[in-house]
Write a protein that holds these residues in place. Sequence first.
Motif, short mmCIF file in Angstrom:
data_model
loop_
_atom_site.label_atom_id
_atom_site.label_comp_id
_atom_site.label_asym_id
_atom_site.label_seq_id
_atom_site.Cartn_x
_atom_site.Cartn_y
_atom_site.Cartn_z
N CYS A 86 -0.74 -36.26 18.92
CA CYS A 86 -0.40 -34.86 19.19
C CYS A 86 -1.21 -34.31 20.36
O CYS A 86 -1.60 -33.14 20.36
N CYS A 89 -0.90 -30.60 22.10
CA CYS A 89 -0.04 -29.83 21.18
C CYS A 89 -0.85 -28.75 20.47
O CYS A 89 -2.02 -28.95 20.13
N LEU A 91 -0.98 -27.18 17.09
CA LEU A 91 -0.46 -27.55 15.78
C LEU A 91 -0.11 -26.35 14.93
O LEU A 91 0.54 -26.49 13.89
N GLN A 94 3.23 -25.50 16.69
CA GLN A 94 4.00 -26.74 16.73
C GLN A 94 4.73 -26.88 18.08
O GLN A 94 5.88 -27.29 18.14
N CYS A 105 4.35 -36.39 17.79
CA CYS A 105 3.74 -35.52 16.79
C CYS A 105 4.77 -35.11 15.73
O CYS A 105 4.48 -35.08 14.54
N CYS A 106 5.98 -34.85 16.18
CA CYS A 106 7.07 -34.44 15.29
C CYS A 106 7.42 -35.52 14.27
O CYS A 106 7.80 -35.22 13.14
N ASN A 108 5.57 -37.41 12.61
CA ASN A 108 4.61 -37.53 11.52
C ASN A 108 5.21 -36.91 10.25
O ASN A 108 5.52 -35.71 10.22
N SER A 110 3.95 -35.88 7.64
CA SER A 110 3.17 -34.77 7.10
C SER A 110 3.39 -33.48 7.87
O SER A 110 3.00 -32.40 7.41
N ARG A 111 4.01 -33.56 9.05
CA ARG A 111 4.26 -32.37 9.87
C ARG A 111 5.72 -31.94 9.85
O ARG A 111 6.04 -30.77 10.03
N THR A 112 6.62 -32.90 9.66
CA THR A 112 8.05 -32.57 9.65
C THR A 112 8.69 -33.14 8.39
O THR A 112 8.63 -34.34 8.15
N SER A 164 9.15 -27.39 15.71
CA SER A 164 9.23 -26.71 14.42
C SER A 164 10.67 -26.59 13.95
O SER A 164 11.59 -26.47 14.75
N GLN A 176 2.09 -19.33 11.63
CA GLN A 176 3.08 -19.94 12.51
C GLN A 176 3.90 -18.88 13.22
O GLN A 176 4.18 -18.99 14.41
#
Length: 280
Positions: A86, A89, A91, A94, A105-106, A108, A110-112, A164, A176
């Motif tokens: 990332c 980025c 976070l 996003q 990064c997207c 992952n 745990s993020r998406t 996001s 966010q």
Amino acid sequence: MSKSPSVITPVKLIALSFLVFLFFILQISSPVSAIRKDVSLQDRYTCRTTVQGRFLIADDMGQVCDALSIDSHSRCCRGKREQFACHGCNLVSQCCNSYEFCVSCCLNPSRTQKDLALNVKIAKPVTAGTYSSLFDFCMGRCRHNSESVVHENAYLSEFHHCFSIPSNSSGSSGAQAEARLAGINIVIGRQGESCNSVCKSSGQSCVPNKFLLLNQCETMQKYMGCKGGCLASVGSDQPAEVVDDAPRDLNPGACLYTSQQSMLSCDGLHQHTKRLCPCA
């Protein structure tokens, strides 16, 4: 007395022939386990990659490398590399300043959330299709994101590659939402005034794609009194607050968010409400 030589009888001959035949059958039917299993004969995974960047490439394993580091056979980034990187980025919002690291990064988990990402419409019409994989979602979302632009033709900041999942009236987290409103002035209009008029009076323009973030109780309660509560409604003048001297059936003092997002508009107005407007 000397022994007479043994005589092979027809029965013995048949039995011996059968044993030889059986031995031959067992030899040719046994599994061949000594042959080397050549790697080239086995199935090899082939990566999908981005093609937009001039210098960097992201593969569907979540790795980023330069074009010269792509394996010619697997099409994956060669060597041990950081997965789901990332770099560059933010976070919270996003959003990233690099397309390839945005995709990485997207990806992952745990993020998406994959199940949510695969339900996102590729375009606005109801008949539009959805993404077939998380990699397709990340490539498309990082490249085309209406929430990263202002006036439809300029980026809000260098962090304009955003992955996001689109927000809705039920709201994303407050942190966010605040990050995605960076560079936007939130202005409360006068009674009966449209957001076009509100923003124009301060030398700015209304930014329609930010209404989704304002169309939430949490956001309205931060900027408005909402002493009459926060209610779902339907109207092009929303999000807005009903003025105190409005008729009782209009819920004076209440904040209203529209349950039909397609009605969000810069030019909507109502004689008994004050609008919450995104200006830039």
